[in-house]
Design an enzyme around this catalytic site. Structure first.
Site, short mmCIF file in Angstrom:
data_model
loop_
_atom_site.label_atom_id
_atom_site.label_comp_id
_atom_site.label_asym_id
_atom_site.label_seq_id
_atom_site.Cartn_x
_atom_site.Cartn_y
_atom_site.Cartn_z
N GLY A 73 0.81 -1.04 -0.12
CA GLY A 73 0.39 0.06 -0.15
C GLY A 73 1.23 1.22 0.12
O GLY A 73 1.79 1.50 -0.45
N SER A 74 0.19 2.52 0.39
CA SER A 74 1.24 3.37 0.70
C SER A 74 1.93 3.47 1.38
O SER A 74 1.77 2.70 2.60
CB SER A 74 -0.39 4.67 0.69
OG SER A 74 -0.68 4.83 1.92
N GLY A 84 2.25 1.73 5.08
CA GLY A 84 3.89 1.28 5.87
C GLY A 84 4.79 2.24 6.93
O GLY A 84 5.18 0.98 7.86
N GLU A 125 5.70 -3.22 1.03
CA GLU A 125 5.93 -3.12 -0.83
C GLU A 125 5.28 -2.24 -0.61
O GLU A 125 3.59 -1.86 -1.07
CB GLU A 125 5.14 -4.37 -1.73
CG GLU A 125 5.58 -4.18 -2.56
CD GLU A 125 5.54 -3.56 -3.28
OE1 GLU A 125 5.37 -2.46 -3.75
OE2 GLU A 125 3.88 -4.67 -3.93
N CYS A 183 2.14 0.41 -8.41
CA CYS A 183 2.57 0.75 -8.14
C CYS A 183 4.42 0.84 -8.96
O CYS A 183 4.96 1.38 -8.89
CB CYS A 183 4.07 -0.24 -6.50
SG CYS A 183 3.73 -1.98 -6.39
C1 UN1 Z 1 1.58 -3.44 -7.41
O1 UN1 Z 1 1.31 -2.68 -8.16
O2 UN1 Z 1 1.95 -3.16 -6.19
O3 UN1 Z 1 5.28 -5.23 -11.76
C2 UN1 Z 1 2.97 -4.71 -7.83
C3 UN1 Z 1 4.49 -4.78 -11.71
C4 UN1 Z 1 2.90 -5.95 -11.39
C5 UN1 Z 1 2.51 -5.74 -9.73
C6 UN1 Z 1 2.21 -4.74 -9.59
N1 UN1 Z 1 3.50 -7.77 -11.84
O4 UN1 Z 1 3.43 -4.36 -12.42
#
Ligand code: UN1
Length: 509
Positions: A238-239, A243, A260, A294
């Site tokens: 998440g953000s 985190g 993450e 992300c």
């Molecule tokens: C995410 O955005 O939390 O590499 C994960 C990627 C994807 C996973 C993203 N396999 O864009």
């Protein structure tokens, strides 16, 4: 969509909380609205404190059973789970697309990531290697082995409503852990669908309750997990804001965490880049999942000699983007998750102008036929400086900042000059440029690619990033080690008991 929900076992009002066979929950009702058309998809009940306690009790008891199974046996159940995902790929992909708003192609891709991690985990269930080392003492053997941790708490985000859970849970399962999932409040039905699939595996194999548990609810439910000493590992996606809280809470009780968090990913486009393939990678990276990965490409750092040409081609390509219902495969960009996300997008566009940036491709909130949910926005491009506050910040929306550089060293400094450290890329056909980018003086991110965009990582590599991204690693490579505890064993098979470091302790016996 009714057929899809039915095929996935979702009732109109689903319980939202399960330990593997039964559904129960006594908390408040969560309503799930689709960002695609604004319609109510279904309702899910949150877990109450009592429900939570029930889940923990089931998980604790299941762990005693699960940890005793040979790891390849656990792998067999993961294989069965993966097979069911194969059979339900189209339905689950559609639900992901409808509830989260990403394109159907990307919804299918997400389910494919789940299938891939299951395959990976099945193979890994016959490995989980420890090392053996030479002891300094005669007739001694030294080795390490890996044991399961116990209960893994998984907190996942709306943007990958099923795949990120699967990365964690498939590894957790084969490692001998049992898992409790607290999904995003914005995508509860996806979690219910996944739980139904696991429940089938549990039922068909007479497995006990508690191996895979689901608790829906808001942040308070997540808080119960993060503060619970029964849960030795929290894996949270998440953000950075979230985190920071979760990481501190878990550390306070000496739990482990895999974080993450946010990314602020850049692509360096050198004068030696193949511009055609660069544009595909950069634009998919920037507008895929409507900029809500992300790993989304947020910055392009372009060599001054090709800057104007690249800018022009980008603007032209953006004018051809089709924005609309993500279930219609003709569209490239779907909606943002909700109206709050739209607000953040508009605020970011305002800020970039206020801070002196220049809009190259204007953003807008789309209205009219097909856009009734109010969540569809136009992907935007702005010329900006790296040091601007808004550029340093991760806005979960399709806004791309572009900037110029002269030397590659300068470009790398710009790429690294943000608080986040998830993904990065260089586009070049020049080997020296590529290798410098990958070297110790290059990218400081957890992921660094050459001639590939920043998003769309395969599950085989360890996934995660540095700095404010949180430092966690998930999915492939040896990320499994975070789900286990390491034990070092020294075995003396001789008749004497020599001490290490040459210490003499003579008792005269
Ligand atoms: C995410 O955005 O939390 O590499 C994960 C990627 C994807 C996973 C993203 N396999 O864009």
């Amino acid at each position: 969509m009714q057929n899809v929900l039915k095929a996935l076992g979702i009732k109109e009002v689903n319980e939202g909380c399960s330990t593997g066979l039964n559904w129960f929950s006594n908390g408040s009702v969560l309503e799930s609205y689709s960002p695609v058309d604004g319609k109510l998809i279904g309702k899910v009940k949150s877990a109450s404190k009592e429900d939570y306690n029930k889940v923990i009790a089931a998980a604790k008891s299941a762990f005693k059973f699960w940890r005793e199974l040979p790891a390849p046996r656990r792998g067999e159940y993961v294989r069965q789970f993966g097979d069911k995902l194969r059979a339900k790929k189209a339905d689950l992909g559609k639900l992901v697309s409808y509830e989260m708003g990403k394109s159907y192609q990307e919804g299918l891709g997400e389910v494919q990531e789940m299938i891939d991690i299951c395959d990976f985990a099945v193979g890994l269930s016959r490995q989980l290697y420890g090392l053996q080392m030479h002891s300094e003492r005669p007739n001694h053997r030294m080795m390490e082995q890996w044991h399961p941790l116990g209960i893994v708490g998984i907190i996942s985000a709306f943007n990958f409503p099923v795949a990120v859970w699967a990365w964690n849970t498939a590894l957790g399962w084969i490692c001998g852990d049992v898992c409790i999932w607290k999904p995003s409040e914005k995508t509860p039905l996806c979690s219910v669908a996944c739980q139904h699939i696991w429940n089938e595996v549990a039922k068909e194999n007479n497995l006990p309750e508690g191996i895979s548990c689901l608790i829906n609810g808001n942040y308070e439910i997540g808080q119960l997990l993060t503060e619970d000493t029964n849960v030795p590992l929290i894996s949270a996606t998440g953000s950075t804001r979230m985190g920071r809280i979760v990481g501190a809470k878990v550390a306070e009780r000496f739990g482990k965490s895999i974080l993450e968090l946010g990314g602020n990913n850049a692509i360096i486009i050198t004068e030696n880049a193949d511009l055609d393939s660069t544009l595909v990678g950069a634009i998919f990276g920037a507008v895929g999942t409507a900029g809500q990965r992300c790993t989304t490409t947020r910055r392009l750092i372009i060599h001054e000699s090709i800057y104007d040409k690249a800018k022009e081609r980008l603007a032209k390509a953006y004018s051809q983007l089709k924005i609309g219902n993500p279930l219609d495969e003709g569209n490239h960009v779907g909606p943002l998750i909700d109206k709050d996300a739209v607000k953040n997008y508009l605020t970011a566009l305002d800020s970039v102008v206020k801070e002196g940036g220049k809009i190259i491709v204007a953003g807008a909130v789309l209205e009219g036929n097909g856009y009734e949910s109010g969540c569809y926005v136009k992907p935007a491009i702005a010329e900006a400086e790296n040091k601007m506050k808004i550029v340093q910040h991760e806005t979960f929306a399709p806004i791309l900042y572009i900037m110029k550089y002269k030397t590659l060293e300068e470009a790398i400094a710009l790429q690294n000059g943000v608080p986040q450290g998830l993904s990065s890329a260089i586009m070049t056909l020049n080997m020296r440029e590529a290798e410098l980018f990958l070297s110790v003086s290059g990218s400081d991110c957890g992921i660094a690619n050459v001639n590939i965009g920043t998003s769309g990582a395969e599950i085989g590599g360890a996934f995660g990033g540095e700095k404010e991204t949180g430092g966690g690693r998930e999915s492939g490579s040896d990320a499994w080690k975070a789900y286990m505890r390491r034990q070092t064993n020294t075995i003396n098979w001789g008749a004497k008991l020599p001490l290490a470091q040459g210490i003499v302790f003579d008792l005269g016996i």
